[in-house]
Design a protein around this motif. Structure first.
Motif, PDB file in Angstrom:
ATOM      1  N   LEU A  16    -107.790 -89.531  50.177  1.00  0.00           N
ATOM      2  CA  LEU A  16    -106.275 -89.065  50.008  1.00  0.00           C
ATOM      3  C   LEU A  16    -105.747 -88.788  51.256  1.00  0.00           C
ATOM      4  CD1 LEU A  16    -105.978 -86.814  46.959  1.00  0.00           C
ATOM      5  CD2 LEU A  16    -105.746 -89.074  47.089  1.00  0.00           C
ATOM      6  N   THR A  17    -104.335 -89.126  51.622  1.00  0.00           N
ATOM      7  CA  THR A  17    -103.706 -89.023  52.797  1.00  0.00           C
ATOM      8  C   THR A  17    -102.501 -87.894  52.493  1.00  0.00           C
ATOM      9  OG1 THR A  17    -101.963 -90.767  52.281  1.00  0.00           O
ATOM     10  CG2 THR A  17    -104.175 -91.295  53.431  1.00  0.00           C
ATOM     11  N   PRO A  18    -101.921 -87.344  53.613  1.00  0.00           N
ATOM     12  CA  PRO A  18    -100.623 -86.529  53.443  1.00  0.00           C
ATOM     13  C   PRO A  18     -99.526 -87.247  52.736  1.00  0.00           C
ATOM     14  CG  PRO A  18    -101.723 -86.373  55.778  1.00  0.00           C
ATOM     15  CD  PRO A  18    -102.473 -87.680  54.948  1.00  0.00           C
ATOM     16  N   ALA A  19     -99.460 -88.347  52.712  1.00  0.00           N
ATOM     17  CA  ALA A  19     -98.424 -89.169  51.852  1.00  0.00           C
ATOM     18  C   ALA A  19     -98.742 -89.109  50.622  1.00  0.00           C
ATOM     19  CB  ALA A  19     -98.632 -90.567  52.351  1.00  0.00           C
ATOM     20  N   HIS A  20     -99.951 -88.992  50.198  1.00  0.00           N
ATOM     21  CA  HIS A  20    -100.187 -88.795  48.876  1.00  0.00           C
ATOM     22  C   HIS A  20     -99.816 -87.364  48.354  1.00  0.00           C
ATOM     23  CE1 HIS A  20    -103.063 -92.153  49.317  1.00  0.00           C
ATOM     24  NE2 HIS A  20    -102.923 -92.393  47.926  1.00  0.00           N
ATOM     25  N   ILE A  21    -100.095 -86.351  49.007  1.00  0.00           N
ATOM     26  CA  ILE A  21     -99.654 -85.178  48.643  1.00  0.00           C
ATOM     27  C   ILE A  21     -98.207 -85.009  48.590  1.00  0.00           C
ATOM     28  CG2 ILE A  21     -99.867 -82.793  49.548  1.00  0.00           C
ATOM     29  CD1 ILE A  21    -102.386 -83.821  48.265  1.00  0.00           C
ATOM     30  N   ALA A  22     -97.597 -85.542  49.587  1.00  0.00           N
ATOM     31  CA  ALA A  22     -96.091 -85.419  49.602  1.00  0.00           C
ATOM     32  C   ALA A  22     -95.393 -86.054  48.749  1.00  0.00           C
ATOM     33  CB  ALA A  22     -95.515 -86.250  51.244  1.00  0.00           C
ATOM     34  N   GLU A  23     -95.750 -87.213  48.218  1.00  0.00           N
ATOM     35  CA  GLU A  23     -95.054 -87.903  47.275  1.00  0.00           C
ATOM     36  C   GLU A  23     -95.227 -87.379  45.963  1.00  0.00           C
ATOM     37  OE1 GLU A  23     -95.788 -92.241  45.160  1.00  0.00           O
ATOM     38  OE2 GLU A  23     -94.847 -92.396  47.413  1.00  0.00           O
ATOM     39  N   LYS A  66     -98.210 -80.023  34.155  1.00  0.00           N
ATOM     40  CA  LYS A  66     -99.401 -80.552  33.712  1.00  0.00           C
ATOM     41  C   LYS A  66     -99.428 -81.640  34.057  1.00  0.00           C
ATOM     42  CE  LYS A  66    -101.435 -80.956  29.282  1.00  0.00           C
ATOM     43  NZ  LYS A  66    -101.010 -80.813  27.505  1.00  0.00           N
ATOM     44  N   GLN A  67     -98.675 -82.602  34.106  1.00  0.00           N
ATOM     45  CA  GLN A  67     -98.734 -84.024  34.270  1.00  0.00           C
ATOM     46  C   GLN A  67     -99.077 -84.125  35.892  1.00  0.00           C
ATOM     47  OE1 GLN A  67     -94.928 -85.193  33.234  1.00  0.00           O
ATOM     48  NE2 GLN A  67     -95.686 -86.406  31.111  1.00  0.00           N
ATOM     49  N   GLY A  68     -98.738 -83.288  36.641  1.00  0.00           N
ATOM     50  CA  GLY A  68     -99.181 -83.190  38.026  1.00  0.00           C
ATOM     51  C   GLY A  68    -100.506 -83.162  38.314  1.00  0.00           C
ATOM     52  N   LYS A  69    -101.196 -82.438  37.422  1.00  0.00           N
ATOM     53  CA  LYS A  69    -102.614 -82.395  37.357  1.00  0.00           C
ATOM     54  C   LYS A  69    -103.172 -83.510  37.098  1.00  0.00           C
ATOM     55  CE  LYS A  69    -103.085 -77.109  36.753  1.00  0.00           C
ATOM     56  NZ  LYS A  69    -103.660 -76.912  37.973  1.00  0.00           N
ATOM     57  N   GLU A  70    -102.629 -84.273  36.161  1.00  0.00           N
ATOM     58  CA  GLU A  70    -103.411 -85.478  35.568  1.00  0.00           C
ATOM     59  C   GLU A  70    -103.094 -86.654  36.876  1.00  0.00           C
ATOM     60  OE1 GLU A  70    -101.775 -86.739  31.992  1.00  0.00           O
ATOM     61  OE2 GLU A  70    -101.872 -84.682  31.146  1.00  0.00           O
ATOM     62  N   VAL A  71    -101.949 -86.588  37.599  1.00  0.00           N
ATOM     63  CA  VAL A  71    -101.676 -87.534  38.429  1.00  0.00           C
ATOM     64  C   VAL A  71    -102.621 -87.355  39.821  1.00  0.00           C
ATOM     65  CG1 VAL A  71     -99.869 -88.280  40.278  1.00  0.00           C
ATOM     66  CG2 VAL A  71     -99.400 -87.801  37.884  1.00  0.00           C
ATOM     67  N   PHE A  72    -102.835 -86.111  39.965  1.00  0.00           N
ATOM     68  CA  PHE A  72    -103.882 -85.539  41.124  1.00  0.00           C
ATOM     69  C   PHE A  72    -105.114 -86.177  40.749  1.00  0.00           C
ATOM     70  CE2 PHE A  72    -106.863 -83.025  43.597  1.00  0.00           C
ATOM     71  CZ  PHE A  72    -106.226 -83.183  44.956  1.00  0.00           C
ATOM     72  N   ALA A  73    -105.651 -86.163  39.386  1.00  0.00           N
ATOM     73  CA  ALA A  73    -106.924 -86.685  39.246  1.00  0.00           C
ATOM     74  C   ALA A  73    -107.096 -87.945  39.346  1.00  0.00           C
ATOM     75  CB  ALA A  73    -107.223 -86.080  37.902  1.00  0.00           C
ATOM     76  N   GLU A  74    -106.085 -88.764  38.873  1.00  0.00           N
ATOM     77  CA  GLU A  74    -105.818 -90.034  39.119  1.00  0.00           C
ATOM     78  C   GLU A  74    -105.856 -90.653  40.546  1.00  0.00           C
ATOM     79  OE1 GLU A  74    -106.208 -94.247  37.991  1.00  0.00           O
ATOM     80  OE2 GLU A  74    -106.523 -92.436  36.810  1.00  0.00           O
ATOM     81  N   MET A  75    -105.275 -89.992  41.296  1.00  0.00           N
ATOM     82  CA  MET A  75    -105.173 -90.298  42.790  1.00  0.00           C
ATOM     83  C   MET A  75    -106.377 -90.233  43.455  1.00  0.00           C
ATOM     84  SD  MET A  75    -101.834 -88.685  44.794  1.00  0.00           S
ATOM     85  CE  MET A  75    -102.593 -87.034  44.776  1.00  0.00           C
TER      86      MET A  75
END
Length: 511
Positions: free
Chosen positions: A400-407, A420-429
């Motif tokens: 993961l890059t800082p750009a992933h976290i920023a977006e 809740k969806q944010g956690k799902e997106v993070f896991a998929e990232m």
């Protein structure tokens, strides 16, 4: 009768440097491996072998000096220090004696890490050091410990005391580049000595001078300790004990605590006084929890220092010193204060985010790219660090890059997805390394923020649940939460929660 007494501690920290080769030869500088496989005539000190200075060795020493606020010598030399241990093959150590590379530095320790009674205003707070200088600096936020010198020297081999009748020597460590950081006797408690070493470890890791792994022996501490004792109005100084090779912060605290009590008892029994040329070398028996006498010494006479005849004195260029200063950059404590001011972060947040230089730089990049840096730091603290800790990896080991976290932070900030969806997106990232916007689109997660569409869903939910509406009118306020659940269910979790709540309360207010 003893009126009062206090502890006096100075530290000598030995730190291995992250050079590719050893200090004076081309052997690889690396921890571990099969014993006696990374040695040569130079690091073993065989007759006729000629040492040569590694440029990277001097450069890293200068970086350490700049990081600890030292003056860097423009002219310096190496010396021989003679002593006879089985793990010192040539009978002497190449070191620096009277012209060290770095002098007159300091380390400022934050008072927030001290016990309350040792902070300014506390009963045990010392405002001046032992020569009468003010040692509280930075508007009362820090206590200064002076660094007398940092000198270059080589490490020795390692004695292996295995089960059985014999001990063995591994010479792989011979010639490993070291710096020795020598402080003034400015520390007044075992806890402060441990904090000093912890702070130095953090700084030197930050500037990539050392790995600083105490368990691997990359960093070791010798603690010099004695007492000031006031008896019947007279001040006494007890003899200095040097506790060798302390390799954990716990060992520093416990060894100095025990030794202070041992010296106090000894003073009460025989009134031995300080002698500047005499020192007792102690070991720390961790199992028994006590110091043990190893030998006594008069340092100058015992060591028979002489100028190293095989290495010429040398000059240190202004370019090398400037490059060293540039490599230091912003140190962790300065970053913490800037983050608190710039981003409104708490002490806990900044301590965690600045725990390594790589993590701090990752955060800064993410914060710069995101609309709300606080959301970025929350994602790093709550999600990213949990993964790093679970997998026992560093920030540099993750894709993961800082750009992933920023977006992802911006998607949450704009209300495009729920937490809740944010956690799902993070896991998929983590699994796919896809950017959050791609994942949100592929999974159809984007929150519905169209007020008209949300309003229609809210009205449908109110119309479909007349009993819930009657209960609400009867004073059951918890019904609102249940109705919100129905709105989110009917919208398949896509309704903007904030808008939906506002519209639901608006309609309920008109009933």
């Amino acid at each position: 009768m003893i009126d009062k007494w206090e502890i006096v501690i100075g530290c000598e920290i030995h730190t291995q440097l992250l050079t590719k080769t050893k200090a004076f030869c081309a052997c690889e500088n690396r921890y571990g491996g099969m014993p006696d496989t990374r040695v040569c005539p130079v690091c073993l000190g065989l007759p006729g072998a000629m040492p040569r200075i590694s440029k990277g060795y001097v450069e890293l020493g200068a970086v350490a000096g700049q990081a600890l606020n030292c003056n860097i010598a423009r002219f310096t030399k190496f010396d021989r220090k003679h002593y006879f241990y089985p793990d010192l093959a040539k009978g002497y150590q190449i070191t620096q004696y009277d012209i060290p590379l770095c002098t007159d530095g300091y380390v400022d320790l934050p008072f927030r890490s001290y016990p309350k009674d040792e902070q300014p205003g506390g009963a045990k707070c010392r405002e001046k050091n032992f020569i009468g200088q003010d040692c509280i600096v930075g508007d009362g936020k820090y206590r200064r410990v002076r660094v007398e010198r940092i000198h270059l020297e080589e490490d020795v081999g390692k004695s292996l005391h295995l089960q059985g009748a014999h001990s063995y020597i591994d010479y792989n460590r011979c010639g490993t580049p070291l710096i020795e950081i020598v402080t003034k006797p400015d520390m007044t408690s075992p806890e402060e000595a441990a904090l000093f070493m912890q702070t130095v470890q953090e700084i030197l890791r930050y500037v990539k001078v050392t790995n600083g792994n105490l368990e691997e022996g990359n960093m070791r501490c010798d603690a010099n300790i004695n007492l000031n004792v006031w008896e019947d109005g007279k001040l006494w100084h007890t003899p200095i004990s040097e506790i060798k090779n302390l390799n954990s912060f716990k060992a520093i605290r416990e060894a100095c605590t025990y030794e202070a009590q041992r010296q106090l008892k000894e003073f009460q029994e025989d009134r031995q006084e300080f002698n500047p040329g005499f020192k007792v070398t102690m070991g720390w028996d961790e199992e028994k929890g006590q110091t043990v006498v190893q030998r006594t010494k008069n340092s100058f006479v015992d060591y028979r220092f002489t100028t190293e005849p095989d290495i010429k004195p040398f000059t240190v260029s202004e370019e090398l010193i400037a490059n060293a200063k540039e490599k230091v950059g912003e140190l962790p404590e300065a970053k913490r204060q800037r983050y608190k001011a710039q981003y409104g972060m708490t002490d806990f947040d900044v301590e965690t985010i600045t725990s390594t230089r790589d993590l701090a730089l990752f955060f800064e990049d993410a914060a710069t790219k995101s609309k709300n840096p606080k959301r970025a730091v929350n994602l790093i603290l709550a999600e990213l660090l949990a993964v790093l800790n679970e997998k026992k990896i560093a920030i540099t080991d993750i894709s993961l890059t800082p750009a992933h976290i920023a977006e992802l932070a911006d998607a949450l900030e704009d209300g495009k997805i729920t937490s809740k969806q944010g956690k799902e997106v993070f896991a998929e990232m983590l699994d796919s390394n896809k950017m959050p916007s791609v994942i949100i689109k592929e999974k159809g997660m984007e929150v519905v923020s169209d007020a008209g569409e949300i309003d229609k869903i809210v009205q449908d939910v109110i119309a479909a649940n007349p009993k819930a509406i009657e209960d609400w009118k009867g004073g059951k306020t918890n019904v609102v939460g249940w109705l919100m659940g129905q709105v989110m269910k009917q919208s398949h979790g896509k309704a903007n929660p904030k808008q939906a709540t506002e519209l639901l309360n608006k309609h309920l207010a008109t009933l």
